[in-house]
Design an enzyme around this catalytic site. Structure first.
Site, PDB file in Angstrom:
ATOM      1  N   LYS A  21       9.162 -17.681 -10.025  1.00 21.09           N
ATOM      2  CA  LYS A  21       8.405 -16.662 -10.758  1.00 21.09           C
ATOM      3  C   LYS A  21       7.259 -17.305 -11.557  1.00 21.09           C
ATOM      4  O   LYS A  21       7.479 -18.283 -12.274  1.00 21.09           O
ATOM      5  CB  LYS A  21       9.349 -15.912 -11.707  1.00 21.09           C
ATOM      6  CG  LYS A  21       8.670 -14.773 -12.420  1.00 21.09           C
ATOM      7  CD  LYS A  21       9.603 -14.112 -13.408  1.00 21.09           C
ATOM      8  CE  LYS A  21       8.847 -13.078 -14.214  1.00 21.09           C
ATOM      9  NZ  LYS A  21       9.638 -12.541 -15.303  1.00 21.09           N
TER      10      LYS A  21
ATOM     11  N   LYS B 107     -13.779   0.664  15.628  1.00 22.93           N
ATOM     12  CA  LYS B 107     -12.510  -0.057  15.829  1.00 22.93           C
ATOM     13  C   LYS B 107     -12.086  -0.032  17.301  1.00 22.93           C
ATOM     14  O   LYS B 107     -11.497  -0.999  17.794  1.00 22.93           O
ATOM     15  CB  LYS B 107     -11.413   0.531  14.932  1.00 22.93           C
ATOM     16  CG  LYS B 107     -11.541  -0.001  13.501  1.00 22.93           C
ATOM     17  CD  LYS B 107     -10.545   0.613  12.542  1.00 22.93           C
ATOM     18  CE  LYS B 107     -10.835   0.089  11.133  1.00 22.93           C
ATOM     19  NZ  LYS B 107     -10.316   0.869  10.057  1.00 22.93           N
TER      20      LYS B 107
ATOM     21  N   PHE C 154      -4.481   3.296  14.703  1.00 18.22           N
ATOM     22  CA  PHE C 154      -4.710   4.333  13.692  1.00 18.22           C
ATOM     23  C   PHE C 154      -5.803   3.792  12.781  1.00 18.22           C
ATOM     24  O   PHE C 154      -5.978   2.574  12.666  1.00 18.22           O
ATOM     25  CB  PHE C 154      -3.445   4.579  12.859  1.00 18.22           C
ATOM     26  CG  PHE C 154      -2.645   5.765  13.298  1.00 18.22           C
ATOM     27  CD1 PHE C 154      -1.949   5.749  14.492  1.00 18.22           C
ATOM     28  CD2 PHE C 154      -2.575   6.909  12.504  1.00 18.22           C
ATOM     29  CE1 PHE C 154      -1.197   6.833  14.887  1.00 18.22           C
ATOM     30  CE2 PHE C 154      -1.825   8.011  12.886  1.00 18.22           C
ATOM     31  CZ  PHE C 154      -1.138   7.975  14.092  1.00 18.22           C
TER      32      PHE C 154
ATOM     33  N   ASP D 106      -4.447  -6.398   5.084  1.00 19.49           N
ATOM     34  CA  ASP D 106      -5.517  -7.212   5.663  1.00 19.49           C
ATOM     35  C   ASP D 106      -5.566  -8.598   5.018  1.00 19.49           C
ATOM     36  O   ASP D 106      -6.082  -9.533   5.603  1.00 19.49           O
ATOM     37  CB  ASP D 106      -6.869  -6.524   5.463  1.00 19.49           C
ATOM     38  CG  ASP D 106      -6.983  -5.265   6.323  1.00 19.49           C
ATOM     39  OD1 ASP D 106      -6.586  -5.337   7.511  1.00 19.49           O
ATOM     40  OD2 ASP D 106      -7.428  -4.220   5.815  1.00 19.49           O
TER      41      ASP D 106
ATOM     42  N   ASN E 224       0.852  -1.196   0.000  1.00 19.41           N
ATOM     43  CA  ASN E 224       0.000   0.000   0.000  1.00 19.41           C
ATOM     44  C   ASN E 224       0.890   1.250   0.000  1.00 19.41           C
ATOM     45  O   ASN E 224       2.108   1.152  -0.091  1.00 19.41           O
ATOM     46  CB  ASN E 224      -0.950  -0.014   1.205  1.00 19.41           C
ATOM     47  CG  ASN E 224      -0.182  -0.069   2.508  1.00 19.41           C
ATOM     48  OD1 ASN E 224       0.584   0.832   2.837  1.00 19.41           O
ATOM     49  ND2 ASN E 224      -0.343  -1.171   3.252  1.00 19.41           N
TER      50      ASN E 224
ATOM     51  N   LYS F  84     -11.526  -3.681  18.731  1.00 15.89           N
ATOM     52  CA  LYS F  84     -10.128  -4.054  18.968  1.00 15.89           C
ATOM     53  C   LYS F  84      -9.679  -3.749  20.405  1.00 15.89           C
ATOM     54  O   LYS F  84      -8.493  -3.814  20.711  1.00 15.89           O
ATOM     55  CB  LYS F  84      -9.228  -3.351  17.941  1.00 15.89           C
ATOM     56  CG  LYS F  84      -9.635  -3.685  16.484  1.00 15.89           C
ATOM     57  CD  LYS F  84      -8.578  -3.288  15.466  1.00 15.89           C
ATOM     58  CE  LYS F  84      -9.054  -3.570  14.053  1.00 15.89           C
ATOM     59  NZ  LYS F  84      -8.003  -3.563  13.042  1.00 15.89           N
TER      60      LYS F  84
HETATM   61  O1  PMT Z   1       3.136   6.170   6.485  1.00 13.74           O
HETATM   62  P1  PMT Z   1       2.611   7.475   5.931  1.00 13.74           P
HETATM   63  O2  PMT Z   1       2.850   7.612   4.447  1.00 13.74           O
HETATM   64  O3  PMT Z   1       3.108   8.649   6.715  1.00 13.74           O
HETATM   65  O4  PMT Z   1       0.999   7.459   6.080  1.00 13.74           O
HETATM   66  C1  PMT Z   1       0.429   7.483   7.359  1.00 13.74           C
HETATM   67  C2  PMT Z   1      -0.767   6.513   7.450  1.00 13.74           C
HETATM   68  C3  PMT Z   1      -1.888   6.968   6.541  1.00 13.74           C
HETATM   69  C4  PMT Z   1      -0.344   5.095   7.063  1.00 13.74           C
HETATM   70  C5  PMT Z   1      -1.225   6.526   8.953  1.00 13.74           C
HETATM   71  O5  PMT Z   1      -1.611   7.818   9.303  1.00 13.74           O
HETATM   72  C6  PMT Z   1      -2.388   5.548   9.186  1.00 13.74           C
HETATM   73  O6  PMT Z   1      -3.542   5.873   9.030  1.00 13.74           O
HETATM   74  N1  PMT Z   1      -2.061   4.286   9.594  1.00 13.74           N
HETATM   75  C7  PMT Z   1      -3.050   3.182   9.734  1.00 13.74           C
HETATM   76  C8  PMT Z   1      -3.390   2.635   8.387  1.00 13.74           C
HETATM   77  C9  PMT Z   1      -4.305   1.435   8.464  1.00 13.74           C
HETATM   78  O7  PMT Z   1      -3.877   0.357   8.179  1.00 13.74           O
HETATM   79  O8  PMT Z   1      -5.511   1.645   8.896  1.00 13.74           O
HETATM   80  P2  PMT Z   1      -6.623   0.478   9.013  1.00 13.74           P
HETATM   81  O9  PMT Z   1      -7.868   1.201   9.291  1.00 13.74           O
HETATM   82  O10 PMT Z   1      -6.560  -0.436   7.836  1.00 13.74           O
HETATM   83  O11 PMT Z   1      -6.175  -0.355  10.286  1.00 13.74           O
HETATM   84  C10 PMT Z   1      -6.598  -0.023  11.586  1.00 13.74           C
HETATM   85  C11 PMT Z   1      -5.539  -0.356  12.621  1.00 13.74           C
HETATM   86  O12 PMT Z   1      -5.367  -1.796  12.663  1.00 13.74           O
HETATM   87  C12 PMT Z   1      -4.193   0.236  12.334  1.00 13.74           C
HETATM   88  O13 PMT Z   1      -3.643   0.659  13.565  1.00 13.74           O
HETATM   89  C13 PMT Z   1      -3.399  -0.924  11.754  1.00 13.74           C
HETATM   90  O14 PMT Z   1      -2.006  -0.815  12.095  1.00 13.74           O
HETATM   91  C14 PMT Z   1      -4.026  -2.124  12.469  1.00 13.74           C
HETATM   92  N2  PMT Z   1      -3.991  -3.385  11.705  1.00 13.74           N
HETATM   93  C15 PMT Z   1      -4.622  -3.500  10.506  1.00 13.74           C
HETATM   94  C16 PMT Z   1      -4.602  -4.701   9.834  1.00 13.74           C
HETATM   95  C17 PMT Z   1      -3.910  -5.804  10.401  1.00 13.74           C
HETATM   96  N3  PMT Z   1      -3.858  -6.962   9.788  1.00 13.74           N
HETATM   97  N4  PMT Z   1      -3.293  -5.653  11.579  1.00 13.74           N
HETATM   98  C18 PMT Z   1      -3.319  -4.477  12.238  1.00 13.74           C
HETATM   99  O15 PMT Z   1      -2.749  -4.357  13.323  1.00 13.74           O
END
Ligand code: PMT
Length: 403
Positions: free
Chosen positions: A289, A337, A323, A279, A209, A341
Site C-alpha cells: 500500500k 475504429k 463496440f 486504455d 470505469n 481495427k
Molecule cells: O456494461 P454496461 O454497463 O451494460 O455498459 C455497456 C457499455 C457502454 C460498456 C457498452 O455498450 C460499450 O460501449 N462497450 C465498449 C466500451 C469501450 O470501451 O469503448 P471504446 O470506444 O473505448 O473501445 C472500442 C472497442 O475497443 C471496444 O470494443 C473495446 O472492447 C475495445 N478495446 C478498447 C481498449 C483496449 N485496450 N482493448 C480493446 O479491445
C-alpha cells in the site's frame, strides 16, 4: 419445424390435461419424438395409457420406476430432451419449480435438464393473480424458464377470466418459433467480452470505469438462445448468467482479458467486444500500500494492449464486432475504429444520451457495417438491443458466406 425434435411434455394435474392429449397428438403428427411425464394428480384426470398411445412411447410417472437398469430414468430423459413443455402447469408445480424442489419425477427431471423449458399455466383466475404465484413465475422467468400465457375465457371452475390453458396450436407455434430462432446462430462459436477491467495502483487502489457488464451479458444470453455456443469473458462485475450452457471466464485486468480472448480466438466464428477495456494502466503496480504524505501525487500511466486491434490484425475468417462508447460524434468515431481495427462491424453508443450506455437496463445504438451502412436500434432493453445486434450479425454472416 418440430420434425425429429425430442420434446418432453410434462403434464401436471388440472382439468386442462385433456388439452395436453391434443398437444401430444399434434406434435407426434408433425414428426416430433414425444415423451410424456405425468404427475400423480395428472393421472387422475387422464390415464397414462392415453398418452402412451398418442406419443407411441412409454409414459413416466414415478422416479423409482427404473425400467432399464443401465440408465437412471430421469437423467436419461433430461438429457434426451431438446425442449420441455409443461402443459398444463398448475400453481403447485410452478411453486415446486420456483423453490428448486425435487419431490417427484417431473421437477427432478426438469432440474436435471439443460433443454429450454416452456411453462403453459392453467388455473383459476384468482390463483393466477395470487402474489405467491406471481412471485414464483417471476423467479422462474429470472432463471430463464419461458411462459406461454394462459388465455382468457370460461374456466372449468365456473369463473370467466384468465387461466385457460393456451390452445395446443398456439403452444406448438411458440415452440416452432423457438426452434426457428435457434437455427439463426446454430452452433456458431461466439466469443463475447463484457464489463470493465481493473488496473491496480497498489493492493487497495485501482482504476476502472462505469461498465456493469449488462450489455455483454445480454448478448451472451441472447446468443445462446439463438443456438450459439457461447464463451463469455467477463471483467469484474456483479452479473449472473441464467443459461448454464454459456462458458464464463472471469478476468480482472486488460492483460488478463487479452490472454483469455487470444487463447480462444482461433476457434471462434464471431467475436463481440462489448467490454470497456482500460486504455491505460499505472506503469507501476505497487505490491504494498502506497503511503500518503503532504504533497500531491502523480501516477504515470502506460498503454494497455488494444485487444480488438490485435484481433483485427490476426483475424482469418472470424466475424469481428467492436463496440464504441462515445460522447461526441459516435458515427464518425465508429467508422474510424472499423478502419483502424479491421472490424466487420461496430456498435456505437453515445453514452451521454439518456437511456444509453453504462449501467442502465436500456441502450440506444447504431450498428455500422464494414461498408459503412448505418442501422439504428432505438431505445430498447439491453436484451432487445442484443437481439437486434445478433440478428443483424446473422444476416451479415449469410451475406459473407454467399460471396
Ligand atoms: O456494461 P454496461 O454497463 O451494460 O455498459 C455497456 C457499455 C457502454 C460498456 C457498452 O455498450 C460499450 O460501449 N462497450 C465498449 C466500451 C469501450 O470501451 O469503448 P471504446 O470506444 O473505448 O473501445 C472500442 C472497442 O475497443 C471496444 O470494443 C473495446 O472492447 C475495445 N478495446 C478498447 C481498449 C483496449 N485496450 N482493448 C480493446 O479491445
Amino acid at each position: 419445424m418440430v420434425q425429429d425434435k425430442n420434446i418432453l411434455v410434462c403434464v401436471s394435474g388440472g382439468i386442462a390435461v385433456y388439452k395436453a392429449c391434443d398437444l401430444v397428438s399434434k406434435l407426434t403428427q408433425r414428426g416430433a419424438h414425444v415423451k410424456v411425464l405425468m404427475t400423480e394428480s395428472a393421472t387422475k384426470f387422464v390415464s397414462p395409457l392415453t398418452f402412451q398411445a398418442l406419443s407411441q412411447n412409454p409414459v413416466y410417472t414415478d422416479t423409482f420406476d427404473e425400467k432399464d437398469p443401465e440408465k437412471i430414468a430421469h437423467i436419461d430423459l433430461a438429457d434426451w430432451a431438446d425442449l420441455c413443455v409443461i402443459a398444463p402447469a398448475t400453481a403447485h408445480i410452478i411453486g415446486v419449480l420456483a423453490n428448486g424442489l425435487a419431490d417427484t419425477m417431473l421437477p427432478t427431471t426438469l432440474l436435471a435438464t439443460k433443454a429450454p423449458i416452456y411453462i403453459a399455466p392453467a388455473m383459476n383466475v384468482h390463483m393466477y393473480d395470487h402474489p405467491a404465484v406471481i412471485k414464483n413465475m417471476l423467479q422462474l422467468t429470472e432463471w430463464g424458464y419461458k411462459f406461454i400465457e394462459p388465455g382468457a375465457g370460461y374456466l372449468a371452475c365456473g369463473y370467466v377470466g384468465k387461466g385457460r390453458l393456451e390452445e395446443p396450436q398456439t403452444i406448438i407455434q411458440v415452440i416452432e418459433n423457438q426452434i426457428n430462432q435457434k437455427q439463426l446462430l446454430n452452433h456458431k462459436r461466439i466469443l463475447i467480452s463484457a464489463g470493465p477491467t481493473i488496473e491496480s495502483v497498489d493492493p487497495v487502489r485501482y482504476f476502472t470505469n462505469h461498465s456493469t457488464g449488462k450489455m455483454g451479458f445480454a448478448l451472451a444470453e441472447k446468443a445462446a438462445e439463438l443456438g450459439a455456443d457461447v464463451t463469455l469473458v467477463a471483467g469484474p462485475v456483479n452479473q449472473r448468467l441464467q443459461n448454464n450452457s454459456i462458458e464464463r471466464i472471469d478476468v480482472t485486468s486488460a492483460q488478463e482479458m487479452y490472454e483469455a480472448i487470444h487463447e480462444r480466438f482461433s476457434t471462434a466464428d464471431i467475436v463481440i467486444k462489448a467490454a470497456a477495456v482500460a486504455d491505460y494502466r499505472p506503469k507501476v503496480a505497487h505490491t504494498e500500500k502506497m503511503k500518503k504524505n503532504s504533497s500531491d501525487l502523480s501516477i504515470e500511466f502506460e498503454r494497455t494492449i488494444d485487444i480488438l486491434q490485435t484481433l483485427g490484425e490476426q483475424k482469418t475468417n472470424q466475424f469481428l464486432v467492436g463496440f464504441a462508447a462515445e460522447t461526441t460524434d459516435p458515427i464518425t468515431h465508429g467508422i474510424d475504429k472499423i478502419k483502424r481495427k479491421h472490424l466487420d462491424a461496430i456498435v456505437v453508443n453515445d453514452v451521454s444520451e439518456e437511456g444509453a450506455g453504462f449501467g442502465g437496463d436500456t441502450n440506444i445504438v447504431t450498428y455500422i457495417t464494414k461498408d459503412h451502412q448505418k442501422i439504428p436500434f432505438g431505445l430498447d432493453s439491453k436484451e432487445g438491443i442484443a437481439n437486434s445486434i445478433l440478428k443483424q450479425i446473422a444476416t451479415d454472416l449469410t451475406k459473407k458466406d454467399d460471396k
